[in-house]
Design an enzyme around this catalytic site. Structure first.
Site, PDB file in Angstrom:
ATOM      1  N   LYS B  76       0.943  -1.166  -0.041  1.00 16.65           N
ATOM      2  CA  LYS B  76       0.012   0.209  -0.112  1.00 16.65           C
ATOM      3  C   LYS B  76       0.973   1.241   0.001  1.00 16.65           C
ATOM      4  CE  LYS B  76      -4.139   1.384   2.735  1.00 16.65           C
ATOM      5  NZ  LYS B  76      -4.910   1.157   3.820  1.00 16.65           N
ATOM      6  N   SER B 151      -9.477   0.439   3.016  1.00 13.72           N
ATOM      7  CA  SER B 151      -8.911   1.317   1.967  1.00 13.72           C
ATOM      8  C   SER B 151      -7.667   0.601   1.494  1.00 13.72           C
ATOM      9  CB  SER B 151      -8.373   2.434   2.938  1.00 13.72           C
ATOM     10  OG  SER B 151      -7.374   1.887   3.900  1.00 13.72           O
ATOM     11  N   SER B 175      -9.862  -2.030   6.935  1.00 12.88           N
ATOM     12  CA  SER B 175      -9.343  -1.496   5.599  1.00 12.88           C
ATOM     13  C   SER B 175      -8.358  -2.782   5.338  1.00 12.88           C
ATOM     14  CB  SER B 175      -8.447  -0.529   5.901  1.00 12.88           C
ATOM     15  OG  SER B 175      -9.374   0.805   5.923  1.00 12.88           O
TER      16      SER B 175
END
Lengths: 66, 454
Positions: B76, B151, B175
């Site tokens: 990420k 996310s 997330s």
């Protein structure tokens, strides 16, 4: 809080709407949250809400196992 | 069950492939993906190829190689790496050059990963659907048209597509687990405080966790163990024949679909047939955690973003800005009251659930992942109901700091159904052990091709 200060410009209508929506949700979601009236914890059958609030320490972290 | 990372490692050590050539081929495939669909925010080809070449040389010298040798990973876009910029899923003007490398990346480097680059994410990790105003949502490789979940949207999509063996994400309200569930892979949120958070982007300090998404439970557990070893006194796994497994019989899971209820019930019966003792619990009180968790996350996010918001409000996408505006309506005593509610819920779960069971099983989502078009709701108050709806089942473990692993238990025509295994604090290995038992027992068809060298 003044939203114009917070955003550095006047809020849009949708920003004002979400601000007011959040304000309204604080009542049922936080200040009147049913968990604050829980009849629980280590055999305490009933604790008046005000007393519960005075004795509930707010900040927790998982304790390292011993 | 042996994880894919270990299978590839054995093949690599046996000389089955050149990692530099393997990384080069992967980078070529990734460059060819359309921008709107790729889970990657940025590739870092020169560094990746150098990392791969160094491992090939070390193998040729006969050096001892780490447990990730042979594996391609990516993470990420919220972890700093010295010499590169971190993007946070934000507008390009908000990229920040990194002055050092996050410990979690350094540990994976030391373990022999080849890190291909940065994966897309919701803007500043604020958004459970995976929508991103600036960069779009990567395609969901498992379910056409569905949300990737957020996310850690790119992490879920990259693993599901088979681009990488594993990817780090972060979880503040779901997330890691939501993109895992949406893409049909495994996501492991560790106990709060287990993984080091230095040089990682903060969202909500008291709930933020770093953890892996991977194709299998063994891979997720391997990566998590490398970034964050457990303390020696952490609770141990319980053999399935002695395991007490809790499941909700109350209003907390009222909203799940009939087919999710059926799949969960089948799973519980299967565990019972293996000797586990199912225990029905009324977890209705968890329904009252949504607002306190959101108040906590948004107040903490405002502490991170308030200065930038006042200086450059329009560098934020409308939906993220709207959520940060929520924080302006939260006075300090509301934040602290939310922490009192958190304490009460923690004590209740400890007494009423973990006093009676070793682990909990809960759905991750109410059903298969929803279609993206249905959840693109703009920046009005409707945002909150989408956030609350998607995170309803994942928020309690985040808010209470508990380890939670999401894994698929069924693959239907319109997407996977996934459950979370949730344990008491620091029982991460116990969580992983039950997840592995479930994964092995169900033996679902793989979502991505098996490794070539299996």
């Amino acid at each position: 809080m003044d939203l114009t200060d917070y955003l550095g410009r006047p809020p849009t209508p949708s920003e004002t709407a979400i601000f007011r929506d959040q304000q309204a949700r604080l009542g049922p979601g936080i200040f009147e949250n049913p968990l604050l009236r829980s009849e629980i914890v280590e055999g305490i059958a009933f604790v008046p809400r005000a007393a519960r609030l005075m004795t509930t320490r707010p900040l927790i972290e998982p304790e390292l196992p011993q | 069950m042996t994880g894919r990372i270990e299978i590839r490692r054995r093949a690599y050590l046996a000389g089955a492939f050149s990692l530099e050539e393997e990384a080069d081929r992967a980078l070529g495939r990734l460059r060819a993906l359309p921008m709107a669909e790729t889970p990657f925010a940025a590739l870092e080809p020169a560094r990746s190829l150098a990392q791969a070449a160094a491992l090939d040389r070390a193998r040729a010298r006969g050096d001892a190689l780490g447990p990730l040798a042979g594996a391609l990973l990516a993470h990420k876009d919220m972890f700093d790496r010295e010499g590169f910029s971190t993007g946070f899923g934000a507008h390009f003007s908000r990229r920040q050059p990194a002055a050092g490398t996050a410990t979690v990346l350094s540990r994976l480097d030391a373990a022999g990963q080849v890190d291909l680059g940065r994966l897309k994410m919701s803007e500043f990790a604020m958004g459970p659907t995976g929508h991103n105003h600036h960069h779009g949502m990567p395609a969901n490789p498992a379910v056409p048209g569905a949300i990737t979940g957020g996310s850690s949207s790119g992490s879920g999509a990259a693993v599901a597509a088979g681009h990488v063996a594993a990817a780090l994400g972060s979880d503040t309200g779901g997330s890691i687990r939501l993109p895992a569930a949406c893409n049909g892979v495994v996501g492991f949120k560790p106990t709060q405080g287990r993984a080091p958070m230095d040089r990682t982007m903060p969202l909500g300090y008291s709930q933020d966790c770093v953890g892996p998404l991977a194709a299998t439970v063994a891979d997720a557990q391997a990566v998590l163990s490398l970034i964050a070893p457990l303390p020696p006194a952490a609770p141990k796994p319980v053999p399935v024949a002695e395991l007490r497994v809790g499941f909700d019989t109350g209003a907390f899971t009222d909203g799940i679909s009939a087919r999710m209820r059926h799949a969960l019930s089948d799973l519980v019966a299967r565990l019972a047939a293996m000797g586990a003792r199912p225990v029905g619990l009324d977890l209705a009180f968890l329904s009252h955690l949504g607002e306190p968790a959101n108040v906590t996350a948004m107040a903490e996010a405002a502490a991170v973003h308030a200065d930038a918001l006042a200086l450059a409000p329009d560098s934020y996408g409308p939906q993220v800005r709207a959520r940060l505006v929520q924080a302006a309506a939260i006075p300090a005593h509301a934040y602290l009251r939310a922490q009192q509610i958190r304490r009460v819920a923690h004590d209740r779960l400890t007494a009423e659930a973990f006093g009676r069971v070793d682990l909990l099983l809960l759905p991750t989502l109410a059903d298969t992942p929803p279609q993206a078009a249905l959840l693109d709701v703009g920046d009005g108050p409707g945002v909150d109901s989408v956030v609350a709806g998607l995170t309803r089942l994942t928020r309690p473990a985040s808010f209470l700091g508990l380890p939670a692993l999401s894994l698929p238990i069924a693959r239907l025509a319109d997407g996977p159904l996934s459950v979370q295994v949730i344990g008491p604090a620091w029982a991460d290995d116990r969580v992983a052990a039950l997840a592995l038992t479930i994964e092995t027992a169900l033996a679902l068809p793989a979502i991505q091709p098996e490794p070539e060298y299996a």
